[in-house]
Design a protein around this motif. Structure first.
Motif, PDB file in Angstrom:
ATOM      1  N   UNK A  67       0.835  -1.200   0.000  1.00 39.54           N
ATOM      2  CA  UNK A  67       0.000   0.000   0.000  1.00 39.54           C
ATOM      3  C   UNK A  67       0.872   1.253   0.000  1.00 39.54           C
ATOM      4  N   UNK A  68       1.915   1.262   0.807  1.00 40.62           N
ATOM      5  CA  UNK A  68       2.807   2.415   0.832  1.00 40.62           C
ATOM      6  C   UNK A  68       3.510   2.624  -0.496  1.00 40.62           C
ATOM      7  N   UNK A  69       3.974   1.531  -1.104  1.00 47.05           N
ATOM      8  CA  UNK A  69       4.660   1.641  -2.396  1.00 47.05           C
ATOM      9  C   UNK A  69       3.709   2.119  -3.485  1.00 47.05           C
ATOM     10  N   UNK A 129       0.265   1.555 -14.061  1.00 41.76           N
ATOM     11  CA  UNK A 129       0.869   0.835 -15.171  1.00 41.76           C
ATOM     12  C   UNK A 129       1.311  -0.579 -14.886  1.00 41.76           C
ATOM     13  N   UNK A 130       0.718  -1.242 -13.872  1.00 41.42           N
ATOM     14  CA  UNK A 130       1.157  -2.583 -13.498  1.00 41.42           C
ATOM     15  C   UNK A 130       0.093  -3.661 -13.670  1.00 41.42           C
ATOM     16  N   UNK A 136       5.950  -3.544  -7.134  1.00 41.93           N
ATOM     17  CA  UNK A 136       5.673  -2.142  -6.820  1.00 41.93           C
ATOM     18  C   UNK A 136       6.967  -1.387  -6.504  1.00 41.93           C
ATOM     19  N   UNK A 137       7.860  -2.017  -5.743  1.00 41.69           N
ATOM     20  CA  UNK A 137       9.140  -1.375  -5.445  1.00 41.69           C
ATOM     21  C   UNK A 137       9.965  -1.181  -6.710  1.00 41.69           C
ATOM     22  N   UNK A 138       9.966  -2.181  -7.566  1.00 43.35           N
ATOM     23  CA  UNK A 138      10.715  -2.075  -8.820  1.00 43.35           C
ATOM     24  C   UNK A 138      10.188  -0.937  -9.677  1.00 43.35           C
ATOM     25  N   UNK A 139       8.871  -0.803  -9.743  1.00 48.29           N
ATOM     26  CA  UNK A 139       8.276   0.269 -10.542  1.00 48.29           C
ATOM     27  C   UNK A 139       8.676   1.642 -10.020  1.00 48.29           C
ATOM     28  N   UNK A 185      11.053   6.369 -11.120  1.00 44.62           N
ATOM     29  CA  UNK A 185      10.779   7.754 -10.744  1.00 44.62           C
ATOM     30  C   UNK A 185      11.955   8.306  -9.935  1.00 44.62           C
ATOM     31  N   UNK A 186      12.557   9.368 -10.441  1.00 48.21           N
ATOM     32  CA  UNK A 186      13.679   9.985  -9.734  1.00 48.21           C
ATOM     33  C   UNK A 186      13.227  10.684  -8.462  1.00 48.21           C
ATOM     34  N   UNK A 187      11.939  11.002  -8.383  1.00 49.26           N
ATOM     35  CA  UNK A 187      11.428  11.711  -7.206  1.00 49.26           C
ATOM     36  C   UNK A 187      10.944  10.778  -6.104  1.00 49.26           C
ATOM     37  N   UNK A 188      11.333   9.496  -6.157  1.00 46.42           N
ATOM     38  CA  UNK A 188      11.032   8.546  -5.085  1.00 46.42           C
ATOM     39  C   UNK A 188      12.335   8.062  -4.470  1.00 46.42           C
TER      40      UNK A 188
END
Length: 457
Positions: free
Chosen positions: A29-31, A80-81, A130-133, A137-140
């Motif tokens: 959920x957090x990811x 997108x997953x 989810x972590x891989x996705x 994003x550079x802002x994560x």
């Protein structure tokens, strides 16, 4: 969209209560929320108590498989997953396969009209995806091995203990989002605030995870595209398929029952009496090993409101509304939190105070509803599915649904195969009950009149 510079910190903290579990259950959920916010252009820092799940070996844990349905799929589609998870990993389950005491089975389709299904999805795989996705994003930013030790939600500060380096760090955020599970540390801080309502309840039943391995050829030992259920009145056992052709088997029953099975002889006698067809599937030796290697885990429901503190803190997922797993909506409801929050942020052009206020004011009605639905569905799964009255009502619902699909949607279909608000699903069911009851009363009255007339003639 309004250009903002605020930093959003998404927490995924595991309380020590679950420390010995081998799977990270809350990362998803957090990811997901991190992905939604990153897509909106915000800088996100994701903090997690455990190490990166992608770097740890997968092992058997005290957890129940995930059942992915429409609400969760909508969220995955937004980031997108969906296509990858559904096509590459999800195992369709099109019906409940009910196991009788004599070993015979029968099917109860989830959606006889449109043939929709739920998907069995591995927790580790979904968390990792989810972590891989988020790496796109550079802002994560992601920070693992960070244990939350102190909070000041009004100031937007959190203090973490780094379990790998033994250091303590303090972080500042414009918005703190706690997705830290049923025993949420962020919610614990919120409880201290005035006008925060909170209730927690355990059911008297616990659960224990067992396993049916693949056969000698590496194939499924049972028909794969089903949720298998052994309903036994006051308790039950279920099995969900895994991608390696094994089955995650979960035994639900009162703690007193678990306590009574304190010897190998009693355990085998119990399974021979209530689940005889499962013994050759699990294997007698493996059954004994797995059962006595663990202990039953509790099941908790949590209701609370409001979900935010000013414009500084918000809780989502199990932190806001932990539910028992019997409707398969825990993850789906948590994912829907992220979807609805994103829609509200879009509505208010990222005006955080207004968005949090509306989310908190409106969301609780539906999360309270799904919590009650989950408890009801346990009774249905362990007991009602075996009754002729249940099968008659389901057949009637399916027939009217086929006849009037835009008017009559069965409860399970509305909860699982639509994005209708949970509270509206309940209201629809109540309306349907009144319609059927009124119809039966009218038909009964007509039958009485006709019978009386025939007798007098």
């Amino acid at each position: 969209m309004r250009v903002t510079t605020f930093t959003c910190l998404v927490l995924d903290f595991r309380f020590s209560f679950f420390r010995h579990s081998t799977e990270n259950l809350k990362t998803r959920v957090g990811s997901l929320e991190a992905l939604y916010l990153a897509k909106r252009g915000h800088h996100v820092r994701l903090y997690e108590y455990r190490e990166d799940i992608r770097k740890t070996p997968q092992a058997r844990g005290r957890s129940i498989n995930l059942a992915l349905s429409v609400r969760g799929r909508r969220a995955l589609k937004d980031v997108g997953l969906e296509q990858h998870i559904v096509e590459q990993h999800g195992i369709p389950m099109r019906a409940r396969k009910i196991h009788r005491l004599d070993g015979s089975t029968y099917d109860i389709p989830y959606d006889a009209r449109t043939k929709q299904c739920i998907l069995s999805v591995g927790r580790n795989y979904l968390n990792s995806a989810l972590l891989k996705e988020s790496e796109n994003y550079e802002n994560v930013e992601k920070f693992f091995n960070h244990k939350l030790v102190d909070t000041n939600l009004k100031k937007g500060t959190l203090q973490f203990y780094k379990t790998d380096t033994k250091e303590t760090v303090e972080v500042q955020a414009d918005l703190i989002i706690g997705a830290d599970g049923a025993f949420s540390a962020v919610r614990k801080a919120m409880v201290k605030e005035p006008l925060f309502d909170y209730s927690q309840s355990y059911i008297e039943h616990g659960y224990m995870e067992l396993c049916i391995p693949a056969d000698d050829n590496g194939s499924f030992q049972m028909p794969a595209n089903y949720l298998h259920i052994w309903p036994r009145g006051n308790f039950m056992m279920i099995a969900l398929p895994n991608q390696d052709c094994s089955w995650t088997v979960t035994l639900f029953m009162p703690f007193s029952y678990f306590k009574s099975l304190d010897t190998e002889v009693r355990l085998i006698e119990f399974f021979e009496q209530y689940f005889p067809d499962s013994i050759p599937l699990i294997g007698r030796k493996k059954l004994l090993e797995d059962f006595f290697a663990g202990s039953p885990s509790p099941l908790v429901s949590i209701k609370c409101r409001p979900y935010h503190i000013g414009d500084k803190a918000l809780i989502i997922g199990d932190a806001a509304h932990a539910v028992v797993p019997f409707y398969g909506q825990g993850m789906n409801a948590g994912f829907e939190d992220c979807t609805l929050l994103d829609r509200i942020l879009q509505k208010y052009d990222d005006d955080v105070p207004r968005a949090l206020e509306e989310y908190s004011r409106t969301r609780w009605v539906d999360t309270f509803a799904v919590s009650d639905l989950a408890v009801y569905n346990y009774i249905e799964m362990r007991d009602l599915v075996t009754r002729p009255s249940y099968r008659l009502r389901k057949a009637l619902d399916d027939f009217i649904f086929w006849l009037l699909p835009d008017v009559w949607v069965p409860l399970y279909n509305s909860v699982t195969f639509s994005t209708m608000p949970y509270s509206q699903c309940v209201k629809n069911r109540q309306w349907q009950n009144k319609v059927l009851m009124s119809t039966f009363i009218v038909l009964g009255g007509l039958l009485t009149v006709v019978s009386t007339y025939a007798l007098t003639r």
